[in-house]
Design a protein around this motif. Structure first.
Motif, short mmCIF file in Angstrom:
data_model
loop_
_atom_site.label_atom_id
_atom_site.label_comp_id
_atom_site.label_asym_id
_atom_site.label_seq_id
_atom_site.Cartn_x
_atom_site.Cartn_y
_atom_site.Cartn_z
N ASP A 1 -6.48 -10.83 4.43
CA ASP A 1 -5.31 -10.39 5.18
C ASP A 1 -5.36 -8.89 5.30
O ASP A 1 -5.93 -8.19 4.45
N ASN A 2 -4.76 -8.38 6.37
CA ASN A 2 -4.79 -6.95 6.62
C ASN A 2 -3.43 -6.34 6.36
O ASN A 2 -2.40 -6.89 6.78
N PHE A 3 -3.42 -5.21 5.68
CA PHE A 3 -2.16 -4.55 5.31
C PHE A 3 -2.21 -3.07 5.68
O PHE A 3 -3.28 -2.45 5.67
N PHE B 1 -12.12 -4.11 2.30
CA PHE B 1 -12.15 -2.83 3.01
C PHE B 1 -10.91 -2.02 2.69
O PHE B 1 -9.81 -2.56 2.59
N MET B 2 -11.11 -0.72 2.53
CA MET B 2 -9.99 0.21 2.47
C MET B 2 -10.34 1.41 3.34
O MET B 2 -11.50 1.85 3.35
N GLY B 3 -9.36 1.89 4.05
CA GLY B 3 -9.64 3.00 4.94
C GLY B 3 -8.40 3.76 5.33
O GLY B 3 -7.28 3.42 4.94
N TRP B 4 -8.62 4.80 6.11
CA TRP B 4 -7.55 5.67 6.59
C TRP B 4 -7.61 5.76 8.11
O TRP B 4 -8.67 5.97 8.69
N ALA C 1 -5.97 -1.82 4.50
CA ALA C 1 -6.83 -2.60 3.60
C ALA C 1 -6.97 -4.03 4.09
O ALA C 1 -6.00 -4.63 4.57
N ASP C 2 -8.18 -4.54 3.96
CA ASP C 2 -8.46 -5.97 4.12
C ASP C 2 -8.65 -6.53 2.72
O ASP C 2 -9.56 -6.10 2.00
N LEU D 1 0.87 -1.17 0.00
CA LEU D 1 0.00 0.00 0.00
C LEU D 1 0.91 1.22 0.00
O LEU D 1 1.72 1.38 0.91
N VAL D 2 0.77 2.05 -1.01
CA VAL D 2 1.63 3.22 -1.14
C VAL D 2 0.78 4.47 -1.07
O VAL D 2 -0.10 4.68 -1.91
#
Length: 122
Positions: free
Chosen positions: A109-111, A33-36, A97-98, A4-5
């Motif tokens: 997986d979570n990154f 999922f994507m989030g901040w 992100a999931d 994730l960049v």
């Protein structure tokens, strides 16, 4: 490998705006999922905004009406438009992100991204 960049952080005056971007790349089958999140000095990391695939975005109360999260699923990218920034928004912002990796038996997986500094100051 998945990365994730993030990009788009910087210094802005109170009342100003910034737009953060986070692109996921690598061996990705699908993203749920994507989030901040953000972490200010001496404080715990906290969720700022997140969005599930096909779902509505959710926001921390302290940013509602000022921040907008969006996703470009074709580019595996999430954005955070931050308006009316306040000094208390100063923090390192992290993308999260999931996702399901190709060739993995695990559901998700979570990154985390490496973080991008946002400083709101006059």
């Amino acid at each position: 490998q998945v990365q994730l960049v993030e990009s788009g952080g910087g210094l802005v005056q109170p009342g100003g705006s910034l737009r953060l971007s986070c692109a996921a790349s690598g061996s990705i089958f699908s993203i749920n999922f994507m989030g901040w999140y953000r972490q200010a000095p001496g404080k715990q990391r906290e969720l700022v905004a997140g969005i599930n695939t096909g779902g509505s975005p959710n926001y921390a109360d302290i940013v509602k009406g000022r921040f907008t999260i969006s996703r470009d699923n074709a580019k595996n990218t999430v954005y955070l438009q931050m308006n009316s920034l306040k000094p208390e928004d100063t923090a390192v912002y992290y993308c999260n992100a999931d996702l399901k990796q190709r060739y993995s038996s695990r559901r998700y997986d979570n990154f985390w991204g490496q973080g991008t500094q946002v400083t709101v100051s006059s």
